[in-house]
Design a protein around this motif. Structure first.
Motif, PDB file in Angstrom:
ATOM      1  N   GLN A  60       0.834  -1.205   0.000  1.00  0.00           N
ATOM      2  CA  GLN A  60       0.000   0.000   0.000  1.00  0.00           C
ATOM      3  C   GLN A  60       0.868   1.254   0.000  1.00  0.00           C
ATOM      4  O   GLN A  60       0.579   2.230  -0.700  1.00  0.00           O
ATOM      5  CB  GLN A  60      -0.907  -0.017   1.240  1.00  0.00           C
ATOM      6  N   PHE A  61       1.963   1.240   0.771  1.00  0.00           N
ATOM      7  CA  PHE A  61       2.845   2.403   0.833  1.00  0.00           C
ATOM      8  C   PHE A  61       3.895   2.303  -0.266  1.00  0.00           C
ATOM      9  O   PHE A  61       4.345   1.224  -0.616  1.00  0.00           O
ATOM     10  CB  PHE A  61       3.512   2.499   2.201  1.00  0.00           C
ATOM     11  N   SER A  62       4.291   3.454  -0.777  1.00  0.00           N
ATOM     12  CA  SER A  62       5.090   3.461  -1.986  1.00  0.00           C
ATOM     13  C   SER A  62       6.024   4.661  -1.990  1.00  0.00           C
ATOM     14  O   SER A  62       6.175   5.371  -1.000  1.00  0.00           O
ATOM     15  CB  SER A  62       4.152   3.537  -3.195  1.00  0.00           C
ATOM     16  N   MET A  63       6.656   4.888  -3.154  1.00  0.00           N
ATOM     17  CA  MET A  63       7.451   6.100  -3.322  1.00  0.00           C
ATOM     18  C   MET A  63       6.570   7.334  -3.137  1.00  0.00           C
ATOM     19  O   MET A  63       7.049   8.385  -2.730  1.00  0.00           O
ATOM     20  CB  MET A  63       8.074   6.130  -4.721  1.00  0.00           C
ATOM     21  N   GLY A  64       5.293   7.186  -3.442  1.00  0.00           N
ATOM     22  CA  GLY A  64       4.364   8.286  -3.217  1.00  0.00           C
ATOM     23  C   GLY A  64       4.314   8.667  -1.755  1.00  0.00           C
ATOM     24  O   GLY A  64       4.299   9.847  -1.393  1.00  0.00           O
ATOM     25  N   THR A  65       4.304   7.666  -0.877  1.00  0.00           N
ATOM     26  CA  THR A  65       4.241   7.909   0.561  1.00  0.00           C
ATOM     27  C   THR A  65       5.541   8.496   1.090  1.00  0.00           C
ATOM     28  O   THR A  65       5.530   9.389   1.938  1.00  0.00           O
ATOM     29  CB  THR A  65       3.943   6.594   1.313  1.00  0.00           C
ATOM     30  N   PHE A  66       6.676   7.980   0.605  1.00  0.00           N
ATOM     31  CA  PHE A  66       7.966   8.350   1.174  1.00  0.00           C
ATOM     32  C   PHE A  66       8.701   9.458   0.422  1.00  0.00           C
ATOM     33  O   PHE A  66       9.654  10.032   0.940  1.00  0.00           O
ATOM     34  CB  PHE A  66       8.865   7.106   1.266  1.00  0.00           C
ATOM     35  N   ILE A 149      10.398   6.298 -10.760  1.00  0.00           N
ATOM     36  CA  ILE A 149      10.912   7.670 -10.834  1.00  0.00           C
ATOM     37  C   ILE A 149      11.595   8.031  -9.511  1.00  0.00           C
ATOM     38  O   ILE A 149      12.632   8.700  -9.482  1.00  0.00           O
ATOM     39  CB  ILE A 149       9.776   8.668 -11.140  1.00  0.00           C
ATOM     40  N   GLY A 150      11.010   7.564  -8.405  1.00  0.00           N
ATOM     41  CA  GLY A 150      11.588   7.823  -7.095  1.00  0.00           C
ATOM     42  C   GLY A 150      12.990   7.263  -6.952  1.00  0.00           C
ATOM     43  O   GLY A 150      13.857   7.867  -6.311  1.00  0.00           O
ATOM     44  N   ALA A 151      13.238   6.106  -7.557  1.00  0.00           N
ATOM     45  CA  ALA A 151      14.584   5.525  -7.513  1.00  0.00           C
ATOM     46  C   ALA A 151      15.574   6.446  -8.209  1.00  0.00           C
ATOM     47  O   ALA A 151      16.717   6.611  -7.766  1.00  0.00           O
ATOM     48  CB  ALA A 151      14.578   4.153  -8.179  1.00  0.00           C
ATOM     49  N   GLY A 152      15.117   7.060  -9.291  1.00  0.00           N
ATOM     50  CA  GLY A 152      15.977   8.006 -10.000  1.00  0.00           C
ATOM     51  C   GLY A 152      16.314   9.216  -9.146  1.00  0.00           C
ATOM     52  O   GLY A 152      17.464   9.697  -9.140  1.00  0.00           O
ATOM     53  N   VAL A 153      15.310   9.724  -8.415  1.00  0.00           N
ATOM     54  CA  VAL A 153      15.516  10.872  -7.524  1.00  0.00           C
ATOM     55  C   VAL A 153      16.561  10.533  -6.461  1.00  0.00           C
ATOM     56  O   VAL A 153      17.483  11.317  -6.180  1.00  0.00           O
ATOM     57  CB  VAL A 153      14.185  11.282  -6.857  1.00  0.00           C
ATOM     58  N   ILE A 154      16.440   9.351  -5.864  1.00  0.00           N
ATOM     59  CA  ILE A 154      17.354   8.938  -4.798  1.00  0.00           C
ATOM     60  C   ILE A 154      18.785   8.814  -5.318  1.00  0.00           C
ATOM     61  O   ILE A 154      19.742   9.301  -4.699  1.00  0.00           O
ATOM     62  CB  ILE A 154      16.877   7.599  -4.184  1.00  0.00           C
ATOM     63  N   ILE A 328      21.782   3.477   4.501  1.00  0.00           N
ATOM     64  CA  ILE A 328      20.982   2.364   5.030  1.00  0.00           C
ATOM     65  C   ILE A 328      19.509   2.730   5.072  1.00  0.00           C
ATOM     66  O   ILE A 328      18.642   1.971   4.631  1.00  0.00           O
ATOM     67  CB  ILE A 328      21.485   1.965   6.437  1.00  0.00           C
ATOM     68  N   PHE A 329      19.224   3.932   5.588  1.00  0.00           N
ATOM     69  CA  PHE A 329      17.813   4.302   5.724  1.00  0.00           C
ATOM     70  C   PHE A 329      17.199   4.754   4.402  1.00  0.00           C
ATOM     71  O   PHE A 329      15.980   4.647   4.210  1.00  0.00           O
ATOM     72  CB  PHE A 329      17.655   5.360   6.820  1.00  0.00           C
ATOM     73  N   ILE A 330      18.018   5.214   3.488  1.00  0.00           N
ATOM     74  CA  ILE A 330      17.469   5.545   2.175  1.00  0.00           C
ATOM     75  C   ILE A 330      17.032   4.265   1.473  1.00  0.00           C
ATOM     76  O   ILE A 330      16.152   4.277   0.601  1.00  0.00           O
ATOM     77  CB  ILE A 330      18.489   6.324   1.319  1.00  0.00           C
ATOM     78  N   SER A 331      17.632   3.146   1.864  1.00  0.00           N
ATOM     79  CA  SER A 331      17.193   1.859   1.329  1.00  0.00           C
ATOM     80  C   SER A 331      15.732   1.587   1.699  1.00  0.00           C
ATOM     81  O   SER A 331      15.020   0.874   0.992  1.00  0.00           O
ATOM     82  CB  SER A 331      18.075   0.723   1.867  1.00  0.00           C
ATOM     83  N   GLY A 332      15.296   2.176   2.816  1.00  0.00           N
ATOM     84  CA  GLY A 332      13.892   2.038   3.208  1.00  0.00           C
ATOM     85  C   GLY A 332      12.956   2.698   2.217  1.00  0.00           C
ATOM     86  O   GLY A 332      11.836   2.236   1.991  1.00  0.00           O
ATOM     87  N   ILE A 333      13.423   3.791   1.608  1.00  0.00           N
ATOM     88  CA  ILE A 333      12.602   4.453   0.603  1.00  0.00           C
ATOM     89  C   ILE A 333      12.638   3.663  -0.702  1.00  0.00           C
ATOM     90  O   ILE A 333      11.623   3.511  -1.386  1.00  0.00           O
ATOM     91  CB  ILE A 333      13.087   5.894   0.368  1.00  0.00           C
ATOM     92  N   VAL A 334      13.813   3.138  -1.037  1.00  0.00           N
ATOM     93  CA  VAL A 334      13.896   2.248  -2.191  1.00  0.00           C
ATOM     94  C   VAL A 334      12.964   1.064  -1.977  1.00  0.00           C
ATOM     95  O   VAL A 334      12.266   0.609  -2.887  1.00  0.00           O
ATOM     96  CB  VAL A 334      15.347   1.750  -2.399  1.00  0.00           C
TER      97      VAL A 334
END
Length: 504
Positions: A60-66, A149-154, A328-334
């Motif tokens: 349910q949660f996604s790059m949109g959420t994070f 797209i979020g992966a690209g931003v990160i 490490i924590f950015i991996s949580g967004i990935v």
């Protein structure tokens, strides 16, 4: 490159390669345990509490959420937190109460693997499979595109490389573990990803408070910048009451129409598992959504000169932690993006191979041939998603909202199918068509949009879809009595069995 971005590529690559390696290994391991079509699409209905709860929450949660939602809130203030926080509380509870228990029973009784399995069987119509399959391709590919797209931003924030590098890298890994392990691979990785997401939300929130000098200082800074950041409807009047109500309903009630969440109920072992999973998933969603969105508000006070609002959470982690911890924590967004893509990718693959190919194009296709085709289709859809992510037709939040809204129209045939015996296939198809056309008109045409009085376009779309369902169903032939009995009497039989078991 924005002046605010200070790449730390070494630690980022080390952590991310290790993390993605684990995901790839899980996909390989899951492939060895995936023996049937049921395993591939719904884990053969054997998922327990931990896997079910975390997998639902993480899908349910996604790059949109994070990324996308905190990015939007970054320009709105506290009022922006109403985008999903209230709805997150009910986003698993309402679907479970209204359709979840029934889906667990139907899935085990009749071996349903996809949303189209249920709808085509309930309405005694193969056309439903084709309609849903086409809709899923049209709306869910953009939804996956928003995550990628979020992966690209990160990758851009942490390495300075072009965003397309992250898009291609993440897309390739997800394709590999979904192609090999199907739903087993997706749900196993979801447990790791969900745990990472939860930790990332907590850490980002704490870091954002520290960077802003504490709550008192943050609020004073916001007041000095723009008092609207502290009040409703927020900066630029973003969150008037009608839109506030719309968001609560959108992210709770309308999750029932999302096929990648709908099928999660088919994976659950039994009703007891489902209700325990609700408690676990709801807690995870509420805490994570609240903290990560609040971090977006806190970031207003401490980060300026940002090139793209979607970068706010990565920027908080990058500037507030040492490079290894940040990575490490950015991996949580990935993980947030990957967990959504994998669930949708397996579901979309099912739409093409089962709902369109096996049920419409080649009805004699064996499960074995569908399994083989699923791997090819997964690759093809994945490539299309990667291309979508490279060209980026909009912001993460805008794309995600559009795709979510499109699939939400299926709430009409789902609920009518479960609670109104006289609903028919022509009525269901007409309701979806009218609902989608209405959604597009109320979204894209300013003069029509004004007629919604500030509410989201899904409100008039759903109302008109429901009216269409009633009218068309009243003048068309209902499914055979045998089909109606299959879908309604099964619950009586199940309740009787439970009663006898409790009496014993």
């Amino acid at each position: 490159m924005s002046e605010a971005i200070k790449p730390s590529p070494g630690p980022f690559y080390a952590v991310l390669i290790f993390y993605l390696g684990i995901m790839a290994f899980i996909g390989w391991y899951a492939s060895r345990k995936t023996k049937s079509l049921g395993d591939f699409f719904v884990l053969s209905g054997k998922a327990g509490v931990l896997v079910s709860g975390i997998a639902y929450f993480s899908t349910q949660f996604s790059m949109g959420t994070f990324l996308g939602t905190p990015g939007t809130i970054f320009g709105v203030g506290y009022a922006g937190m109403a985008i999903s926080v209230p709805g997150a509380v009910f986003s698993m509870i309402l679907p479970a109460l209204l359709i979840g228990k029934k889906l667990v029973t139907l899935g085990h009784e009749y071996g349903f693997l996809t949303m189209a399995d249920y709808l085509s069987d309930r309405y005694h119509s193969k056309s439903m499979s084709g309609v849903l399959g086409i809709m899923m391709l049209f709306f869910l590919i953009p939804m996956m595109g928003a995550q990628i797209i979020g992966a690209g931003v990160i990758v851009h924030v942490f390495t300075g490389l072009p965003e397309w590098v992250g898009v291609v890298g993440m897309g390739t890994i997800v394709i590999l573990y979904c192609m090999t392990g199907g739903m087993k691979g997706a749900m196993m990785t979801d447990v790791i990803q969900g745990t990472l997401m939860f930790g990332t939300a907590i850490v980002t929130f704490i870091v954002s408070i520290s960077m802003g000098g504490g709550f008192h200082n943050i609020n004073n800074t916001l007041q000095g910048m723009n008092e609207a950041y502290l009040t409703f409807p927020g900066a630029n009047g973003y969150m008037p009451w009608a839109y506030f109500v719309s968001n609560i309903v959108l992210w709770s009630f309308f999750t029932m129409g999302q096929p990648h969440l709908f099928t999660k109920f088919f994976t659950m072992k039994d009703h007891k598992t489902m209700f325990k999973a609700i408690l676990l998933g709801t807690a995870g969603m509420f805490v994570s959504a609240t903290l990560i969105e609040w971090a977006g508000v806190n970031g207003i006070a401490s980060i300026q000169n940002i090139a793209k609002a979607d970068q706010i959470v990565p920027m908080i982690l990058q500037r507030g932690l040492n490079p290894f911890l940040a990575s490490i924590f950015i991996s949580g967004i990935v993980a947030a993006g990957m967990s959504t893509i994998d669930g949708i990718l397996v579901t979309t693959t099912g739409a093409v191979t089962r709902d369109i190919y096996q049920k419409v194009i080649n009805k004699k296709a064996t499960d074995e041939s569908v399994m083989k085709l699923s791997k090819v289709v997964t690759i093809l859809i994945g490539i299309i998603v990667i291309l979508f992510g490279v060209f980026q037709p909009g912001s993460i939040f805008e794309i995600n909202l559009f795709a979510f809204s499109g699939m939400a129209i299926f709430v009409v045939p789902i609920l009518f199918g479960m609670y109104w015996k006289k609903s028919t296939a022509p009525g269901a198809i007409a309701a979806v068509v009218v609902g989608v056309i209405t959604l597009l008109c109320f979204t894209l045409i300013p003069s029509v949009k004004a007629l919604a009085f500030g509410f989201h376009a899904l409100f008039p779309a759903t109302i008109l879809g429901g009216i269409t369902m009633v009218i068309v169903s009243s003048f068309t032939q209902a499914p055979p009595e045998e089909t109606i009995r299959r879908h309604f009497d099964v619950f009586k039989k199940n309740n009787n069995a439970i009663g006898k078991k409790e009496a014993a």
